[in-house]
Motif scaffolding. Structure first.
Motif, PDB file in Angstrom:
ATOM      1  N   GLN A  97     -54.399 -73.571 -34.211  1.00  0.00           N
ATOM      2  CA  GLN A  97     -52.956 -73.322 -34.195  1.00  0.00           C
ATOM      3  C   GLN A  97     -52.240 -74.415 -33.417  1.00  0.00           C
ATOM      4  N   THR A  98     -52.902 -74.845 -32.322  1.00  0.00           N
ATOM      5  CA  THR A  98     -52.324 -75.929 -31.531  1.00  0.00           C
ATOM      6  C   THR A  98     -52.217 -77.196 -32.359  1.00  0.00           C
ATOM      7  N   LEU A  99     -53.308 -77.470 -33.118  1.00  0.00           N
ATOM      8  CA  LEU A  99     -53.324 -78.690 -33.925  1.00  0.00           C
ATOM      9  C   LEU A  99     -52.270 -78.641 -35.027  1.00  0.00           C
ATOM     10  N   ASP A 100     -51.924 -77.435 -35.422  1.00  0.00           N
ATOM     11  CA  ASP A 100     -50.893 -77.327 -36.456  1.00  0.00           C
ATOM     12  C   ASP A 100     -49.567 -77.914 -35.965  1.00  0.00           C
ATOM     13  N   THR A 101     -49.358 -77.811 -34.643  1.00  0.00           N
ATOM     14  CA  THR A 101     -48.119 -78.352 -34.080  1.00  0.00           C
ATOM     15  C   THR A 101     -48.314 -79.759 -33.519  1.00  0.00           C
ATOM     16  N   PHE A 102     -49.555 -80.264 -33.699  1.00  0.00           N
ATOM     17  CA  PHE A 102     -49.905 -81.577 -33.146  1.00  0.00           C
ATOM     18  C   PHE A 102     -49.250 -82.692 -33.957  1.00  0.00           C
ATOM     19  N   THR A 103     -48.701 -83.677 -33.227  1.00  0.00           N
ATOM     20  CA  THR A 103     -48.192 -84.867 -33.918  1.00  0.00           C
ATOM     21  C   THR A 103     -48.774 -86.093 -33.235  1.00  0.00           C
ATOM     22  N   LEU A 104     -49.004 -87.122 -34.017  1.00  0.00           N
ATOM     23  CA  LEU A 104     -49.605 -88.345 -33.483  1.00  0.00           C
ATOM     24  C   LEU A 104     -48.690 -89.005 -32.452  1.00  0.00           C
ATOM     25  N   ASP A 105     -47.391 -88.915 -32.725  1.00  0.00           N
ATOM     26  CA  ASP A 105     -46.423 -89.524 -31.792  1.00  0.00           C
ATOM     27  C   ASP A 105     -46.529 -88.897 -30.415  1.00  0.00           C
ATOM     28  N   ALA A 106     -46.595 -87.530 -30.400  1.00  0.00           N
ATOM     29  CA  ALA A 106     -46.655 -86.829 -29.117  1.00  0.00           C
ATOM     30  C   ALA A 106     -47.939 -87.178 -28.380  1.00  0.00           C
ATOM     31  N   ALA A 107     -49.057 -87.306 -29.127  1.00  0.00           N
ATOM     32  CA  ALA A 107     -50.339 -87.616 -28.491  1.00  0.00           C
ATOM     33  C   ALA A 107     -50.320 -89.004 -27.867  1.00  0.00           C
ATOM     34  N   ILE A 108     -49.618 -89.929 -28.498  1.00  0.00           N
ATOM     35  CA  ILE A 108     -49.568 -91.301 -27.967  1.00  0.00           C
ATOM     36  C   ILE A 108     -48.644 -91.360 -26.752  1.00  0.00           C
ATOM     37  N   LYS A 109     -47.511 -90.654 -26.865  1.00  0.00           N
ATOM     38  CA  LYS A 109     -46.526 -90.721 -25.771  1.00  0.00           C
ATOM     39  C   LYS A 109     -47.047 -90.015 -24.519  1.00  0.00           C
ATOM     40  N   ASP A 110     -47.616 -88.813 -24.680  1.00  0.00           N
ATOM     41  CA  ASP A 110     -48.037 -88.040 -23.514  1.00  0.00           C
ATOM     42  C   ASP A 110     -49.370 -87.346 -23.808  1.00  0.00           C
ATOM     43  N   PRO A 111     -50.462 -88.118 -23.771  1.00  0.00           N
ATOM     44  CA  PRO A 111     -51.763 -87.517 -24.114  1.00  0.00           C
ATOM     45  C   PRO A 111     -52.178 -86.414 -23.152  1.00  0.00           C
ATOM     46  N   SER A 112     -51.819 -86.539 -21.867  1.00  0.00           N
ATOM     47  CA  SER A 112     -52.258 -85.530 -20.904  1.00  0.00           C
ATOM     48  C   SER A 112     -51.600 -84.184 -21.190  1.00  0.00           C
ATOM     49  N   LYS A 113     -50.371 -84.245 -21.679  1.00  0.00           N
ATOM     50  CA  LYS A 113     -49.682 -82.983 -21.996  1.00  0.00           C
ATOM     51  C   LYS A 113     -50.361 -82.293 -23.187  1.00  0.00           C
ATOM     52  N   VAL A 114     -50.722 -83.115 -24.199  1.00  0.00           N
ATOM     53  CA  VAL A 114     -51.344 -82.531 -25.390  1.00  0.00           C
ATOM     54  C   VAL A 114     -52.675 -81.899 -25.032  1.00  0.00           C
ATOM     55  N   LEU A 115     -53.459 -82.626 -24.172  1.00  0.00           N
ATOM     56  CA  LEU A 115     -54.764 -82.101 -23.773  1.00  0.00           C
ATOM     57  C   LEU A 115     -54.594 -80.846 -22.933  1.00  0.00           C
ATOM     58  N   GLY A 116     -53.606 -80.889 -22.030  1.00  0.00           N
ATOM     59  CA  GLY A 116     -53.350 -79.738 -21.176  1.00  0.00           C
ATOM     60  C   GLY A 116     -52.973 -78.517 -21.981  1.00  0.00           C
ATOM     61  N   ASP A 117     -52.155 -78.737 -23.000  1.00  0.00           N
ATOM     62  CA  ASP A 117     -51.752 -77.615 -23.867  1.00  0.00           C
ATOM     63  C   ASP A 117     -52.962 -76.996 -24.548  1.00  0.00           C
ATOM     64  N   ALA A 118     -53.855 -77.878 -24.996  1.00  0.00           N
ATOM     65  CA  ALA A 118     -55.035 -77.372 -25.699  1.00  0.00           C
ATOM     66  C   ALA A 118     -55.906 -76.554 -24.772  1.00  0.00           C
TER      67      ALA A 118
END
Lengths: 312, 247
Positions: A97-118
């Motif tokens: 479900q998290t990956l459904d909202t995942f975007t490449l732009d967000a992962a590049i801009k703030d990878p720690s936030k994306v990982l933290g969310d997961a």
């Protein structure tokens, strides 16, 4: 074969009711990487360029051999036993479900936030699982399970399942299933016992053996293989078909284009060295091992009528 | 259902039984190389074709068996299925004439099979001679005979029935040692030899008979009539047999 003539053993005439194995020697076409042009077949790299679909123009010659001593086919697909417990399945569902909202732009801009969310999602899954288990005993068991896994993060090497089993006599339902893993390539081993009956048949057998040996060998100085010694080019490949007269064999299986992976010739099948007047062995045995270049798919059967045998 | 029969009823049947002593062996279809080899050993082609078979005093009509596989798809029942016809070698026994042509024919036929290195050089008797095989089916030098037949027939002239066995790929494979001994003066030297072959056909396989539709023991009224016409010698100019290329 240099003249691309047809070689055959035995040399007797092939009648309309003769069964035999026809082998075409075909120039190998590498599959490449490019697929189809449309969105529907862009990942389909085999039908267009695949080695299993060598064009008729690249046939280098043909060899007709008698029916082998043993004819077997073995179709195989890979399946394996797999298990996943309900907690892990639930976690994976949440991460998806998290990956459904995942975007490449967000992962590049703030990878720690994306990982933290997961990770937060995974944590909430564990909490939810514990909350879902209202029974105190089950809750305790699940806690042990999570604790076991948590201490493993620090190198404790504890089997969480064993902890659970040791304390409660329970294990998490592994939901074991047999899951499809992939496709296998088929191999065919054929052996032919050859007895030269005349000098001309002896020459034919010699040419057949020579052709197989030459065509299965890699080419070190072929056209397109660059400066000599830098690359070596793939050997020729072989199209095999059981035939009756001029038609396809009405019962036996079909084969896709094959590579000849191994060839063994026993020149002294009589058990001792005994030859004809020109030093041709009295009896030889030639064993050929072929492997198909492409796997068999269900769609391959679409164009085979029931009269054309059992299919692939 | 059992039939009520009298002696009169069965007399035509059991009164006309075949006898074992009426048969003929005929060798033929030897390659020119083999014929020449035997010729050079005092065994003429005429002797091979016309006389050698007459010297055969004991023969056996060939036999064969069917190899089988078994199945037990119906429990408790074993089904048999034939898969390969196996032909067993035949054994022929010959009288030996006082010029030893029968013995020479068989001895040198077997020798020819393994004479790939030749036998005319001085080396043949040397201790460094090697045996090599001749090709079995080479058109000019092969060692197999494709036109050897055994005919079984009866003595009465009215009965023209002939049972023919035509051998394909025949060659001598086991020449038994020939016993000779001091004893009565009237004992005849006898030679026994086993012959291997690829297969046999019950009935004629000659192209002439095939053309007439009477090969392989087939019955064909027209074909049989023409055959009788030719066999009776009425075709003295040889028109029919020439036209039909009697083989």
């Amino acid at each position: 074969m240099a003249s691309q003539r047809q070689l055959r053993y035995p040399l007797t005439r092939i009648e309309s009711d003769s069964d035999y194995l026809a082998i075409n020697v075909v120039k190998y076409n590498p599959p490449g990487f490019s697929g189809g042009s449309g969105s529907g077949d862009m990942f389909n790299i085999q039908p267009k360029n695949g080695g299993g679909n060598c064009s008729k123009k690249s046939i280098q010659g043909s060899i007709l051999l008698p029916m082998p001593d043993s004819i077997l086919d073995s179709n195989q697909t890979n399946w394996e036993s797999n298990s996943i417990n309900s907690v892990a399945a639930s976690a994976i569902g949440n991460i998806k479900q998290t990956l459904d909202t995942f975007t490449l732009d967000a992962a590049i801009k703030d990878p720690s936030k994306v990982l933290g969310d997961a990770l937060a999602k995974a944590q909430s899954t564990a909490s939810n699982a514990l909350e879902a288990a209202q029974d105190p005993a089950v809750r305790s068991a699940l806690e042990n399970y999570f604790v076991g896994n948590a201490v493993n993060l620090f190198g404790a090497n504890v089997d969480a399942t064993s902890l659970l089993s040791r304390e409660r006599g329970l294990v998490l339902n592994p939901n074991r299933e047999f899951l499809f893993k992939g496709v296998e390539l088929r191999s065919f081993d054929f052996s032919f016992v050859m007895n030269p009956r005349s000098e001309s048949e002896s020459n034919e057998i010699k040419a057949i053996i020579n052709t197989f040996k030459r065509r299965m060998a890699a080419k070190s100085s072929a056209e397109g293989s660059g400066p000599r010694g830098l690359f070596i080019k793939a050997p020729d490949v072989f199209e095999l078909q059981f035939k009756r007269g001029s038609s396809k064999h009405p019962f036996l299986y079909s084969m896709k284009t094959c590579a000849l992976t191994k060839m063994t010739v026993d020149y002294m099948r009589t058990g001792n060295y005994i030859t004809y007047e020109d030093s041709t062995p009295v009896q030889l045995a030639m064993a050929l091992s072929f492997t198909e270049l492409n796997p068999v798919y269900a769609e391959d059967y679409n164009n085979i009528s029931p009269n054309e045998g059992v299919g692939f | 259902m059992r039939r009520e029969l009298t002696t009169q009823d069965v007399r035509p049947l059991i009164g006309n039984l075949s006898r074992t002593n009426l048969y003929q062996v005929e060798f033929g279809g030897l390659s020119s190389g083999l014929s020449g080899y035997l010729n050079s050993r005092s065994v003429s082609s005429q002797f091979i074709a016309e006389n050698s078979g007459l010297m055969c005093y004991e023969a056996s009509l060939p036999g064969s068996s069917l190899s089988q596989v078994q199945s037990s798809n119906f429990h408790g029942v074993v089904e048999n299925f034939a898969h390969t016809r196996v032909f067993t070698p035949i054994t022929l026994s010959f009288y030996c004439d006082n010029r030893y042509r029968t013995l020479r024919m068989l001895e040198h036929w077997m020798e020819y099979v393994v004479s790939g290195n030749g036998t005319s050089n001085n080396n043949y008797g040397g201790n460094n001679y090697n045996y090599r095989l001749r090709y079995p089916n080479d058109p000019g030098t092969g060692y197999k005979s494709n036109s050897t037949s055994i005919f079984k027939f009866e003595g009465d002239k009215e009965n023209r029935s002939v049972m023919e066995y035509s051998f394909i790929g025949l060659f001598p494979s086991n020449l038994s040692s020939v016993p000779v001994r001091y004893g009565p003066n009237n004992e005849i030297t006898r030679v026994t030899c086993s012959f291997s072959y690829d297969r046999y056909v019950a009935g004629s396989i000659r192209s002439f008979d095939s053309f007439l539709g009477i090969s392989n023991n087939q019955q064909n009224f027209v074909g049989n009539s023409i055959k009788k016409f030719v066999d009776a010698g009425w075709d003295t100019p040889g028109f029919v047999s020439t036209i039909l290329n009697r083989g």
